[in-house]
Motif scaffolding. Structure first.
Motif, PDB file in Angstrom:
ATOM      1  N   ALA A 260       0.814  -1.221   0.000  1.00  0.00           N
ATOM      2  CA  ALA A 260       0.000   0.000   0.000  1.00  0.00           C
ATOM      3  C   ALA A 260       0.848   1.273   0.000  1.00  0.00           C
ATOM      4  O   ALA A 260       0.642   2.174  -0.821  1.00  0.00           O
ATOM      5  CB  ALA A 260      -0.938  -0.019   1.207  1.00  0.00           C
ATOM      6  N   VAL A 261       1.799   1.359   0.909  1.00  0.00           N
ATOM      7  CA  VAL A 261       2.610   2.583   0.996  1.00  0.00           C
ATOM      8  C   VAL A 261       3.439   2.763  -0.271  1.00  0.00           C
ATOM      9  O   VAL A 261       3.454   3.841  -0.886  1.00  0.00           O
ATOM     10  CB  VAL A 261       3.550   2.535   2.231  1.00  0.00           C
ATOM     11  CG1 VAL A 261       4.527   3.701   2.205  1.00  0.00           C
ATOM     12  CG2 VAL A 261       2.745   2.554   3.527  1.00  0.00           C
ATOM     13  N   ALA A 262       4.135   1.707  -0.675  1.00  0.00           N
ATOM     14  CA  ALA A 262       5.039   1.812  -1.823  1.00  0.00           C
ATOM     15  C   ALA A 262       4.288   2.190  -3.092  1.00  0.00           C
ATOM     16  O   ALA A 262       4.726   3.065  -3.853  1.00  0.00           O
ATOM     17  CB  ALA A 262       5.778   0.490  -2.010  1.00  0.00           C
TER      18      ALA A 262
ATOM     19  N   TRP B  88      11.188  -5.182  -4.793  1.00  0.00           N
ATOM     20  CA  TRP B  88      11.050  -6.616  -4.521  1.00  0.00           C
ATOM     21  C   TRP B  88       9.726  -6.845  -3.800  1.00  0.00           C
ATOM     22  O   TRP B  88       9.294  -6.019  -3.002  1.00  0.00           O
ATOM     23  CB  TRP B  88      12.149  -7.099  -3.572  1.00  0.00           C
ATOM     24  CG  TRP B  88      13.560  -6.992  -4.036  1.00  0.00           C
ATOM     25  CD1 TRP B  88      14.274  -7.942  -4.699  1.00  0.00           C
ATOM     26  CD2 TRP B  88      14.480  -5.905  -3.804  1.00  0.00           C
ATOM     27  NE1 TRP B  88      15.573  -7.509  -4.903  1.00  0.00           N
ATOM     28  CE2 TRP B  88      15.722  -6.270  -4.365  1.00  0.00           C
ATOM     29  CE3 TRP B  88      14.378  -4.646  -3.194  1.00  0.00           C
ATOM     30  CZ2 TRP B  88      16.853  -5.436  -4.321  1.00  0.00           C
ATOM     31  CZ3 TRP B  88      15.485  -3.816  -3.154  1.00  0.00           C
ATOM     32  CH2 TRP B  88      16.707  -4.211  -3.716  1.00  0.00           C
TER      33      TRP B  88
ATOM     34  N   PHE C 231       4.885 -11.210  -3.560  1.00  0.00           N
ATOM     35  CA  PHE C 231       3.812 -11.474  -4.521  1.00  0.00           C
ATOM     36  C   PHE C 231       4.267 -10.990  -5.898  1.00  0.00           C
ATOM     37  O   PHE C 231       5.084 -10.080  -5.995  1.00  0.00           O
ATOM     38  CB  PHE C 231       2.527 -10.744  -4.117  1.00  0.00           C
ATOM     39  CG  PHE C 231       2.004 -11.180  -2.779  1.00  0.00           C
ATOM     40  CD1 PHE C 231       1.515 -12.466  -2.594  1.00  0.00           C
ATOM     41  CD2 PHE C 231       2.019 -10.322  -1.689  1.00  0.00           C
ATOM     42  CE1 PHE C 231       1.045 -12.892  -1.349  1.00  0.00           C
ATOM     43  CE2 PHE C 231       1.553 -10.723  -0.445  1.00  0.00           C
ATOM     44  CZ  PHE C 231       1.069 -12.013  -0.273  1.00  0.00           C
TER      45      PHE C 231
ATOM     46  N   ALA D  32      11.734 -11.825  -3.714  1.00  0.00           N
ATOM     47  CA  ALA D  32      12.125 -11.267  -2.425  1.00  0.00           C
ATOM     48  C   ALA D  32      12.930 -12.258  -1.592  1.00  0.00           C
ATOM     49  O   ALA D  32      12.904 -13.466  -1.837  1.00  0.00           O
ATOM     50  CB  ALA D  32      10.859 -10.890  -1.664  1.00  0.00           C
TER      51      ALA D  32
ATOM     52  N   LEU E 177       1.902 -13.756   6.570  1.00  0.00           N
ATOM     53  CA  LEU E 177       2.070 -13.733   5.113  1.00  0.00           C
ATOM     54  C   LEU E 177       2.748 -14.993   4.611  1.00  0.00           C
ATOM     55  O   LEU E 177       3.604 -15.569   5.290  1.00  0.00           O
ATOM     56  CB  LEU E 177       2.946 -12.540   4.688  1.00  0.00           C
ATOM     57  CG  LEU E 177       2.404 -11.123   4.886  1.00  0.00           C
ATOM     58  CD1 LEU E 177       3.392 -10.117   4.305  1.00  0.00           C
ATOM     59  CD2 LEU E 177       1.040 -10.950   4.222  1.00  0.00           C
TER      60      LEU E 177
ATOM     61  N   CYS F 205       9.705  -0.618   2.536  1.00  0.00           N
ATOM     62  CA  CYS F 205       8.272  -0.343   2.715  1.00  0.00           C
ATOM     63  C   CYS F 205       7.557  -1.679   2.878  1.00  0.00           C
ATOM     64  O   CYS F 205       6.383  -1.805   2.533  1.00  0.00           O
ATOM     65  CB  CYS F 205       7.711   0.406   1.507  1.00  0.00           C
ATOM     66  SG  CYS F 205       8.320   2.081   1.349  1.00  0.00           S
ATOM     67  N   ALA F 206       8.255  -2.682   3.343  1.00  0.00           N
ATOM     68  CA  ALA F 206       7.661  -4.017   3.502  1.00  0.00           C
ATOM     69  C   ALA F 206       7.131  -4.181   4.923  1.00  0.00           C
ATOM     70  O   ALA F 206       7.232  -3.289   5.758  1.00  0.00           O
ATOM     71  CB  ALA F 206       8.684  -5.094   3.138  1.00  0.00           C
TER      72      ALA F 206
ATOM     73  N   THR G  97       5.985  -5.398   8.767  1.00  0.00           N
ATOM     74  CA  THR G  97       6.632  -5.373  10.083  1.00  0.00           C
ATOM     75  C   THR G  97       6.977  -6.801  10.498  1.00  0.00           C
ATOM     76  O   THR G  97       6.113  -7.679  10.512  1.00  0.00           O
ATOM     77  CB  THR G  97       5.681  -4.724  11.101  1.00  0.00           C
ATOM     78  OG1 THR G  97       5.427  -3.384  10.672  1.00  0.00           O
ATOM     79  CG2 THR G  97       6.298  -4.695  12.492  1.00  0.00           C
TER      80      THR G  97
ATOM     81  N   ASP H 219      10.590   3.450  10.979  1.00  0.00           N
ATOM     82  CA  ASP H 219       9.140   3.495  11.167  1.00  0.00           C
ATOM     83  C   ASP H 219       8.581   4.900  10.866  1.00  0.00           C
ATOM     84  O   ASP H 219       8.672   5.804  11.699  1.00  0.00           O
ATOM     85  CB  ASP H 219       8.796   3.089  12.621  1.00  0.00           C
ATOM     86  CG  ASP H 219       7.380   2.549  12.744  1.00  0.00           C
ATOM     87  OD1 ASP H 219       6.707   2.396  11.718  1.00  0.00           O
ATOM     88  OD2 ASP H 219       6.962   2.270  13.896  1.00  0.00           O
ATOM     89  N   PHE H 220       7.982   5.026   9.688  1.00  0.00           N
ATOM     90  CA  PHE H 220       7.440   6.321   9.255  1.00  0.00           C
ATOM     91  C   PHE H 220       6.568   6.946  10.345  1.00  0.00           C
ATOM     92  O   PHE H 220       5.646   6.298  10.846  1.00  0.00           O
ATOM     93  CB  PHE H 220       6.561   6.150   8.009  1.00  0.00           C
ATOM     94  CG  PHE H 220       7.273   5.587   6.808  1.00  0.00           C
ATOM     95  CD1 PHE H 220       8.480   6.112   6.373  1.00  0.00           C
ATOM     96  CD2 PHE H 220       6.713   4.541   6.076  1.00  0.00           C
ATOM     97  CE1 PHE H 220       9.125   5.600   5.251  1.00  0.00           C
ATOM     98  CE2 PHE H 220       7.355   4.023   4.953  1.00  0.00           C
ATOM     99  CZ  PHE H 220       8.557   4.553   4.546  1.00  0.00           C
TER     100      PHE H 220
ATOM    101  N   ASN I  11      -6.129  -2.710   6.557  1.00  0.00           N
ATOM    102  CA  ASN I  11      -5.309  -3.067   5.386  1.00  0.00           C
ATOM    103  C   ASN I  11      -4.402  -4.256   5.719  1.00  0.00           C
ATOM    104  O   ASN I  11      -4.474  -4.834   6.796  1.00  0.00           O
ATOM    105  CB  ASN I  11      -4.506  -1.856   4.894  1.00  0.00           C
ATOM    106  CG  ASN I  11      -3.631  -1.260   5.987  1.00  0.00           C
ATOM    107  OD1 ASN I  11      -3.421  -1.890   7.010  1.00  0.00           O
ATOM    108  ND2 ASN I  11      -3.142  -0.055   5.770  1.00  0.00           N
TER     109      ASN I  11
ATOM    110  N   ASP J 265      -1.296  -4.272   6.298  1.00  0.00           N
ATOM    111  CA  ASP J 265      -0.439  -3.920   7.437  1.00  0.00           C
ATOM    112  C   ASP J 265      -1.165  -4.254   8.741  1.00  0.00           C
ATOM    113  O   ASP J 265      -0.582  -4.831   9.674  1.00  0.00           O
ATOM    114  CB  ASP J 265      -0.117  -2.415   7.350  1.00  0.00           C
ATOM    115  CG  ASP J 265       0.895  -1.950   8.387  1.00  0.00           C
ATOM    116  OD1 ASP J 265       1.774  -2.760   8.754  1.00  0.00           O
ATOM    117  OD2 ASP J 265       0.808  -0.793   8.809  1.00  0.00           O
TER     118      ASP J 265
ATOM    119  N   ALA K 234       1.941   8.338   4.585  1.00  0.00           N
ATOM    120  CA  ALA K 234       3.283   7.743   4.526  1.00  0.00           C
ATOM    121  C   ALA K 234       4.007   8.033   3.206  1.00  0.00           C
ATOM    122  O   ALA K 234       5.235   8.166   3.181  1.00  0.00           O
ATOM    123  CB  ALA K 234       3.193   6.232   4.750  1.00  0.00           C
TER     124      ALA K 234
ATOM    125  N   LYS L 282       9.255   7.418  13.627  1.00  0.00           N
ATOM    126  CA  LYS L 282       8.746   7.162  14.981  1.00  0.00           C
ATOM    127  C   LYS L 282       9.861   6.780  15.935  1.00  0.00           C
ATOM    128  O   LYS L 282       9.778   7.042  17.119  1.00  0.00           O
ATOM    129  CB  LYS L 282       7.784   5.967  14.947  1.00  0.00           C
ATOM    130  CG  LYS L 282       6.372   6.263  14.558  1.00  0.00           C
ATOM    131  CD  LYS L 282       5.525   5.084  15.012  1.00  0.00           C
ATOM    132  CE  LYS L 282       4.287   4.815  14.218  1.00  0.00           C
ATOM    133  NZ  LYS L 282       4.287   4.734  12.811  1.00  0.00           N
TER     134      LYS L 282
END
Ligand code: NAD
Length: 448
Positions: free
Chosen positions: A33-35, A92, A95, A129, A139, A176-177, A179, A252-253, A286, A288, A371, A405
């Motif tokens: 999502a972020v990327a 990378w 999926f 990846a 995941l 951006c992968a 946590t 951590d954004f 989401n 995340d 983000a 953060k």
């Protein structure tokens, strides 16, 4: 001369910063999502379809000289940053979805916009990846590299970076992968040698994020970390960063709730108002959120979110105000909300003679919208750091704490969490490397 408002330090000088000419390759770990919001957003801005709101590098100005000088250029006109048109993306993911498919799945940006950008977005396809479900329980993916040990996997990432480097002029890697589970620094993180031995032995304390970071830093490439994972905040990675002039920063954004926290808490402290409790809860739906639903990934996020208040309030200096603060954080996975997180904060404060009051913050935010500009700014500033002789070999770029953060600072130095101190530090760093006077905001000279 140095006015009173200015620090009077004439410094580094801009002439020795290498220009931002040519293409800047952006290698994104995790095209979720972020990327995809970051990449699609940059393309939308490049085509004049939208404005880069939230990005300091694109919209921010910086005051130079006295308040009466009226000299506040755009930051991107003051320091030599890569132009958005010169960014080239790759990445990378576990999926196989290309960036168009992944952005569609993430459902952050509107379909209409994505369809306009589709011919470009679908050209960005993830490389396989480095992944192990042990580190992200929720995941499992198919686009994953195989190797005889972690050393071999690191070599494969290094080969990906080298191959991409041939097509561009400079490279930055940004995580951006997802946590990962909570990992404490161990003996394997104590030195580069111990880490390399650990790669060879498949040490369990080396998570995939550390493998990407090791590969980037070994190639002399800056590495930024958008997640709270233990990745570059170890002695081994700090040494590698310095040795190869490959900048690192915190992790951590800092987007929604923590951004608000690091604005509100300094205000209470500045006014000597006490705080007895701070309860923060979130609902989000989401991927995340799904990953953070696993207790071990949540623990990593929780530690990152918890840090800020302790450092800002300094309870050891102000025991009457903050010694008994009860700080609690909850993240609840709630699918209907998707990327549109809702964060609530209940803050119990007390004032004169101990009389209690309450503040409620209800932030209906969009996680990836907040983000994406941070990812962009970190990429551009990390590239600037790499081109700046006085920054490139110092390892940690503490001046980028503004975005994170969990700021990273030199061993033994407490991190600075206050957003406005971070902002001042960032801008003074830019003034410093450009050889102009710093600004202290003293300003007595206006009253001479
Ligand atoms: N959005 C925010 O406000 C915000 C703020 C702070 C931190 N973050 C962090 O940013 C990260 C990304 O968030 P998101 O919403 O895009 O999540 P997401 O789940 O949409 O995307 C993460 C992507 O990373 C991929 N991935 C997981 N492990 C990987 C690996 N080892 N190598 C390559 N790809 C891998 C996943 O397949 C997924 O596509 C998360 O760690 C999140 O905690 C987000």
């Amino acid at each position: 001369m140095g006015t009173e408002e200015q620090g009077g330090h004439k410094t580094a000088g801009a002439s020795n910063i290498a220009p931002a000419t040519g293409k800047l390759g952006v290698m994104v770990v995790g095209l979720g999502a972020v990327a995809t919001t970051f990449i699609a957003g940059v393309e939308a801005v490049r085509r004049g379809l939208a404005k880069p709101i939230g990005s300091l590098t694109q919209m921010g100005t910086i005051r130079l000289g006295k308040r009466t000088d009226n000299n506040s250029p755009l930051i991107k006109d003051f320091v030599p940053l890569a132009d958005l048109n010169d960014l080239v993306f790759t990445g990378w993911d576990i999926f196989k979805d290309n960036v168009y498919e992944s952005a569609t799945h993430a459902a952050v940006l509107e379909k209409d916009l994505l369809v306009q950008l589709k011919p470009y977005l679908e050209t960005i396809k993830p490389m396989p990846a480095v992944f192990d479900q042990y580190y992200v329980k929720r995941l499992s993916g198919v686009n994953v590299k195989k190797g005889k040990n972690k050393r071999d996997l690191a070599e494969q990432i290094r080969a990906d970076i080298r191959a991409f480097k041939k097509t561009v002029d400079r490279v930055v890697v940004i995580w951006c992968a997802s946590t990962e589970i909570f990992i404490r620094p161990a003996a394997v993180h104590a030195s580069i040698e111990a880490f390399e031995k650990g790669l060879e032995n498949d040490d369990i304390d080396i998570a995939p994020s550390q493998i990407y970071a090791y590969a980037a830093l070994s190639e002399g490439v800056p590495f930024a970390n958008g997640a709270p994972n233990l990745t570059v905040d170890t002695a081994a990675m700090i040494d590698l960063s310095k040795r190869n002039a490959a900048p690192i920063c915190g992790k951590d954004f800092k987007t929604g709730q923590t951004m608000m926290k690091t604005v509100l808490a300094p205000a209470f402290k500045a006014r000597m108002l006490g705080v007895s409790g701070w309860f923060s809860t979130n609902i989000l739906g989401n991927r995340d959120g799904e990953v953070l639903d696993d207790p071990q990934s949540f623990k990593t996020k929780e530690e990152s979110k918890l840090g800020s208040l302790d450092y800002i309030f300094q309870p050891e200096l102000y025991p009457d105000l903050y010694k008994d603060l009860y700080h609690k954080i909850r993240i609840n996975y709630y699918p209907p909300r998707g990327d549109q997180k809702e964060a609530w904060d209940n803050i119990d404060i007390f004032g004169w003679l101990g009389y209690p009051m309450q503040i409620k913050v209800n932030f209906l935010c969009r996680d990836s919208i907040l983000a994406a500009p941070i990812a962009l700014d970190l990429v551009l500033f990390m590239d600037l750091a790499k081109r700046t002789p006085s920054l490139r070999s110092i390892g940690i770029q503490e001046w980028l704490s503004f975005y994170l953060k969990s700021p990273q600072s030199a061993p033994g130095l407490y991190p600075e969490h206050d957003l406005f101190i971070q902002s001042m530090k960032l801008k003074n760093t830019l003034r410093h490397i450009m050889g102009v006077d710093l600004i202290t905001h003293l300003g007595l000279e206006y009253y001479d």
